[in-house]
Scaffold this motif. Structure first.
Motif, PDB file in Angstrom:
ATOM      1  N   ALA A 187      23.506   2.160 -18.535  1.00  0.00           N
ATOM      2  CA  ALA A 187      24.217   3.150 -17.729  1.00  0.00           C
ATOM      3  C   ALA A 187      25.658   2.732 -17.507  1.00  0.00           C
ATOM      4  CB  ALA A 187      23.517   3.306 -16.380  1.00  0.00           C
ATOM      5  N   LEU A 188      26.486   3.693 -17.125  1.00  0.00           N
ATOM      6  CA  LEU A 188      27.798   3.420 -16.543  1.00  0.00           C
ATOM      7  C   LEU A 188      27.740   3.929 -15.115  1.00  0.00           C
ATOM      8  CD1 LEU A 188      30.349   4.436 -19.355  1.00  0.00           C
ATOM      9  CD2 LEU A 188      29.372   2.186 -18.887  1.00  0.00           C
ATOM     10  N   PHE A 189      28.432   3.239 -14.203  1.00  0.00           N
ATOM     11  CA  PHE A 189      28.343   3.636 -12.794  1.00  0.00           C
ATOM     12  C   PHE A 189      29.572   3.166 -12.026  1.00  0.00           C
ATOM     13  CE2 PHE A 189      27.352  -0.412 -10.632  1.00  0.00           C
ATOM     14  CZ  PHE A 189      27.103  -1.227 -11.733  1.00  0.00           C
ATOM     15  N   ASN A 190      29.782   3.742 -10.863  1.00  0.00           N
ATOM     16  CA  ASN A 190      30.872   3.355  -9.943  1.00  0.00           C
ATOM     17  C   ASN A 190      32.218   3.203 -10.648  1.00  0.00           C
ATOM     18  OD1 ASN A 190      28.848   3.371  -8.059  1.00  0.00           O
ATOM     19  ND2 ASN A 190      28.907   1.187  -7.587  1.00  0.00           N
ATOM     20  N   GLY A 191      32.558   4.162 -11.493  1.00  0.00           N
ATOM     21  CA  GLY A 191      33.840   4.112 -12.185  1.00  0.00           C
ATOM     22  C   GLY A 191      33.789   3.269 -13.442  1.00  0.00           C
ATOM     23  N   HIS A 192      32.822   3.591 -14.304  1.00  0.00           N
ATOM     24  CA  HIS A 192      32.678   2.988 -15.625  1.00  0.00           C
ATOM     25  C   HIS A 192      32.327   1.499 -15.609  1.00  0.00           C
ATOM     26  CE1 HIS A 192      34.923   6.432 -17.909  1.00  0.00           C
ATOM     27  NE2 HIS A 192      34.058   6.875 -17.024  1.00  0.00           N
ATOM     28  N   ARG A 193      31.635   1.034 -14.555  1.00  0.00           N
ATOM     29  CA  ARG A 193      31.041  -0.292 -14.645  1.00  0.00           C
ATOM     30  C   ARG A 193      29.798  -0.171 -15.533  1.00  0.00           C
ATOM     31  NH1 ARG A 193      33.693  -3.812 -11.866  1.00  0.00           N
ATOM     32  NH2 ARG A 193      32.138  -5.460 -12.153  1.00  0.00           N
ATOM     33  N   ALA A 194      29.470  -1.234 -16.268  1.00  0.00           N
ATOM     34  CA  ALA A 194      28.352  -1.195 -17.204  1.00  0.00           C
ATOM     35  C   ALA A 194      27.115  -1.788 -16.558  1.00  0.00           C
ATOM     36  CB  ALA A 194      28.704  -1.964 -18.474  1.00  0.00           C
ATOM     37  N   GLY A 242      34.300   3.872 -22.856  1.00  0.00           N
ATOM     38  CA  GLY A 242      33.249   3.229 -22.065  1.00  0.00           C
ATOM     39  C   GLY A 242      32.636   2.030 -22.767  1.00  0.00           C
ATOM     40  N   ALA A 243      32.047   1.150 -21.974  1.00  0.00           N
ATOM     41  CA  ALA A 243      31.542  -0.128 -22.479  1.00  0.00           C
ATOM     42  C   ALA A 243      30.474   0.037 -23.555  1.00  0.00           C
ATOM     43  CB  ALA A 243      30.982  -0.949 -21.318  1.00  0.00           C
ATOM     44  N   TRP A 244      29.590   1.027 -23.401  1.00  0.00           N
ATOM     45  CA  TRP A 244      28.481   1.125 -24.361  1.00  0.00           C
ATOM     46  C   TRP A 244      28.928   1.705 -25.690  1.00  0.00           C
ATOM     47  CZ3 TRP A 244      25.899  -2.482 -22.793  1.00  0.00           C
ATOM     48  CH2 TRP A 244      25.538  -2.659 -21.461  1.00  0.00           C
ATOM     49  N   SER A 245      29.897   2.609 -25.639  1.00  0.00           N
ATOM     50  CA  SER A 245      30.474   3.114 -26.882  1.00  0.00           C
ATOM     51  C   SER A 245      31.215   1.984 -27.611  1.00  0.00           C
ATOM     52  CB  SER A 245      31.431   4.273 -26.560  1.00  0.00           C
ATOM     53  OG  SER A 245      31.937   4.819 -27.738  1.00  0.00           O
ATOM     54  N   ASP A 246      31.965   1.192 -26.838  1.00  0.00           N
ATOM     55  CA  ASP A 246      32.674   0.043 -27.424  1.00  0.00           C
ATOM     56  C   ASP A 246      31.678  -0.946 -28.042  1.00  0.00           C
ATOM     57  OD1 ASP A 246      34.941   1.205 -26.372  1.00  0.00           O
ATOM     58  OD2 ASP A 246      35.278  -0.326 -24.830  1.00  0.00           O
ATOM     59  N   TRP A 247      30.571  -1.179 -27.333  1.00  0.00           N
ATOM     60  CA  TRP A 247      29.540  -2.099 -27.838  1.00  0.00           C
ATOM     61  C   TRP A 247      29.021  -1.616 -29.202  1.00  0.00           C
ATOM     62  CZ3 TRP A 247      27.171  -6.588 -25.797  1.00  0.00           C
ATOM     63  CH2 TRP A 247      26.057  -7.019 -26.515  1.00  0.00           C
ATOM     64  N   VAL A 256      24.188   3.708  -6.191  1.00  0.00           N
ATOM     65  CA  VAL A 256      25.348   3.762  -7.083  1.00  0.00           C
ATOM     66  C   VAL A 256      25.590   5.199  -7.533  1.00  0.00           C
ATOM     67  CG1 VAL A 256      24.836   1.432  -7.912  1.00  0.00           C
ATOM     68  CG2 VAL A 256      24.149   3.405  -9.302  1.00  0.00           C
ATOM     69  N   ALA A 257      26.825   5.473  -7.950  1.00  0.00           N
ATOM     70  CA  ALA A 257      27.180   6.787  -8.515  1.00  0.00           C
ATOM     71  C   ALA A 257      27.225   6.638 -10.029  1.00  0.00           C
ATOM     72  CB  ALA A 257      28.529   7.238  -7.966  1.00  0.00           C
ATOM     73  N   LEU A 258      26.306   7.291 -10.711  1.00  0.00           N
ATOM     74  CA  LEU A 258      26.270   7.183 -12.173  1.00  0.00           C
ATOM     75  C   LEU A 258      27.422   7.961 -12.790  1.00  0.00           C
ATOM     76  CD1 LEU A 258      22.448   7.634 -12.838  1.00  0.00           C
ATOM     77  CD2 LEU A 258      23.770   5.504 -13.049  1.00  0.00           C
ATOM     78  N   ASP A 259      27.987   7.395 -13.850  1.00  0.00           N
ATOM     79  CA  ASP A 259      28.954   8.097 -14.698  1.00  0.00           C
ATOM     80  C   ASP A 259      28.225   8.533 -15.965  1.00  0.00           C
ATOM     81  OD1 ASP A 259      31.282   7.514 -13.051  1.00  0.00           O
ATOM     82  OD2 ASP A 259      31.033   5.443 -13.712  1.00  0.00           O
ATOM     83  N   ALA A 260      28.854   9.409 -16.738  1.00  0.00           N
ATOM     84  CA  ALA A 260      28.278   9.741 -18.040  1.00  0.00           C
ATOM     85  C   ALA A 260      28.192   8.446 -18.850  1.00  0.00           C
ATOM     86  CB  ALA A 260      29.143  10.766 -18.757  1.00  0.00           C
ATOM     87  N   PRO A 261      27.053   8.156 -19.483  1.00  0.00           N
ATOM     88  CA  PRO A 261      26.925   6.878 -20.209  1.00  0.00           C
ATOM     89  C   PRO A 261      27.882   6.791 -21.400  1.00  0.00           C
ATOM     90  CG  PRO A 261      25.006   8.290 -20.608  1.00  0.00           C
ATOM     91  CD  PRO A 261      25.813   8.941 -19.523  1.00  0.00           C
ATOM     92  N   LEU A 262      28.272   7.938 -21.923  1.00  0.00           N
ATOM     93  CA  LEU A 262      29.262   7.997 -23.003  1.00  0.00           C
ATOM     94  C   LEU A 262      30.316   9.019 -22.572  1.00  0.00           C
ATOM     95  CD1 LEU A 262      26.529   8.082 -25.729  1.00  0.00           C
ATOM     96  CD2 LEU A 262      28.240   6.261 -25.551  1.00  0.00           C
ATOM     97  N   PRO A 263      31.314   8.574 -21.820  1.00  0.00           N
ATOM     98  CA  PRO A 263      32.254   9.523 -21.222  1.00  0.00           C
ATOM     99  C   PRO A 263      33.196  10.180 -22.227  1.00  0.00           C
ATOM    100  CG  PRO A 263      32.839   7.262 -20.662  1.00  0.00           C
ATOM    101  CD  PRO A 263      31.525   7.197 -21.364  1.00  0.00           C
ATOM    102  N   ILE A 268      32.395  16.858 -21.142  1.00  0.00           N
ATOM    103  CA  ILE A 268      31.345  15.973 -20.612  1.00  0.00           C
ATOM    104  C   ILE A 268      31.437  15.836 -19.088  1.00  0.00           C
ATOM    105  CG2 ILE A 268      30.672  13.513 -20.547  1.00  0.00           C
ATOM    106  CD1 ILE A 268      30.802  13.581 -23.600  1.00  0.00           C
ATOM    107  N   LEU A 269      30.255  15.843 -18.471  1.00  0.00           N
ATOM    108  CA  LEU A 269      30.146  15.757 -17.005  1.00  0.00           C
ATOM    109  C   LEU A 269      29.160  14.658 -16.647  1.00  0.00           C
ATOM    110  CD1 LEU A 269      30.779  17.130 -14.208  1.00  0.00           C
ATOM    111  CD2 LEU A 269      28.691  18.487 -14.588  1.00  0.00           C
ATOM    112  N   ARG A 270      29.452  13.940 -15.581  1.00  0.00           N
ATOM    113  CA  ARG A 270      28.587  12.836 -15.140  1.00  0.00           C
ATOM    114  C   ARG A 270      27.345  13.375 -14.411  1.00  0.00           C
ATOM    115  NH1 ARG A 270      32.154  13.939 -11.357  1.00  0.00           N
ATOM    116  NH2 ARG A 270      31.465  13.901  -9.187  1.00  0.00           N
ATOM    117  N   PRO A 271      26.295  12.568 -14.353  1.00  0.00           N
ATOM    118  CA  PRO A 271      25.137  12.933 -13.530  1.00  0.00           C
ATOM    119  C   PRO A 271      25.582  13.193 -12.090  1.00  0.00           C
ATOM    120  CG  PRO A 271      24.608  11.033 -14.899  1.00  0.00           C
ATOM    121  CD  PRO A 271      26.090  11.276 -15.052  1.00  0.00           C
ATOM    122  N   ALA A 272      24.954  14.165 -11.461  1.00  0.00           N
ATOM    123  CA  ALA A 272      25.276  14.582 -10.084  1.00  0.00           C
ATOM    124  C   ALA A 272      26.647  15.233  -9.967  1.00  0.00           C
ATOM    125  CB  ALA A 272      25.151  13.433  -9.087  1.00  0.00           C
TER     126      ALA A 272
END
Ligand code: MN
Length: 288
Positions: free
Chosen positions: A4-11, A33-38, A64-71, A109-113
């Motif tokens: 996941a990404l959360f709280n402003g693109h933390r991984a 985002g971190a997972w796309s970079d990975w 936590v506030a989830l972000d889109a996992p691939l923003p 793209i929109l984040r969860p919630a």
């Protein structure tokens, strides 16, 4: 694994009802985002398991506030008419076999919630619950049998669609029109992607309920087909199409998409700022 990404693109790695913050174990992330970079470096998520999570912060998921996992994926590809029951409800003569795939703007793209914003006050706009496929390895014109080895994971996608006459790329690309999440789930946890129960609710209406087994192009065929049209890059997302049960959205609605072994993606709906369809901007007549 659930990434996941959360709280402003933390991984984060989701572990039950907690999330382990692994941001500090990864290089500084790009806007993708971190997972796309990975994925751009490794092509799959197997190496994530080797990260030493022991000393990393562990937070309750509910806090936590989830972000889109691939923003910001390189491409957001989507499948039109990939379930026969949706073909019937839309009185479509054709399926994905004739239409091929289409592209949505990644800026939708929109984040969860998050909140889907309806552009028009008087034009039907629908929810479409869909299985999302996350590409891991670069794929150009691959065979069906090679397709799943190029997939790094799965997620939920809601393909919001205005029912108007414009091309799909216009009526499905408004900002906020592609909620994604709640996270990426790796293939080992998902198992057979063509045997997942998918359900979608709007408010208390249970609008969509299907097994992904009903898809006309299954996951492997869809990935192989798309790769024959355009090179698929790590972090690209493919929305695999929606079953029957699409329906109009109204101000204040809550959309919930639940996919077996993937999770629950919920977003709100707002009509604030919606304009009459007849007032939409036309060339050289921008409305201010
Ligand atoms: Mn769709």
């Amino acid at each position: 694994m659930k990434l996941a990404l959360f709280n402003g693109h933390r991984a984060g790695i989701v572990d039950g009802d907690h999330i382990v913050d692994v941001t500090d174990l990864l290089p500084a992330a790009s806007p993708a985002g971190a997972w796309s970079d990975w994925l751009a470096v490794y092509g799959d998520f197997t190496g994530v398991a080797a990260l030493d999570q022991e000393r990393q912060p562990r937070l309750p998921l509910a806090e936590v506030a989830l972000d889109a996992p691939l923003p910001r994926p390189g491409k957001l590809i989507a499948a039109p008419v990939n379930y026969v029951d949706h073909q019937v409800e839309m009185s479509e003569q054709k399926t994905i076999a004739e239409y091929g795939v289409f592209l949505k703007a990644t800026s939708s793209i929109l984040r969860p919630a998050g909140t889907v914003r309806l552009p028009y006050s008087d034009k039907r706009t629908d929810q479409e619950g869909e299985l999302g496929i996350v590409i891991g390895r670069t794929a150009t014109n691959i065979a069906r049998g090679e397709a799943l080895s190029h997939v790094a994971g799965y997620t939920g996608v809601i393909d919001i669609s205005v029912r108007s006459t414009e091309d799909r790329s216009t009526r499905k690309s408004f900002d906020t029109f592609t909620p994604i999440g709640p996270w990426i789930v790796t293939p080992d946890e998902v198992g057979d992607p063509d045997a997942l129960q998918l359900d979608c609710w709007v408010g208390d209406q249970h609008r969509q309920s299907v097994s992904t087994a009903e898809m006309i192009f299954d996951v492997a065929q869809l990935v192989a087909y798309a790769s024959g049209v355009m090179t698929l890059w790590p972090g690209d997302v493919i929305a695999s199409g929606t079953p029957a049960g699409v329906g109009s959205l109204s101000d204040g609605d809550q959309i919930v998409l639940e996919i077996e072994r993937i999770g629950r993606l919920a977003v709100g709906v707002s009509a604030t700022g919606a304009i009459p369809y007849a007032h939409r901007p036309l060339p050289n007549q921008a409305v201010r």
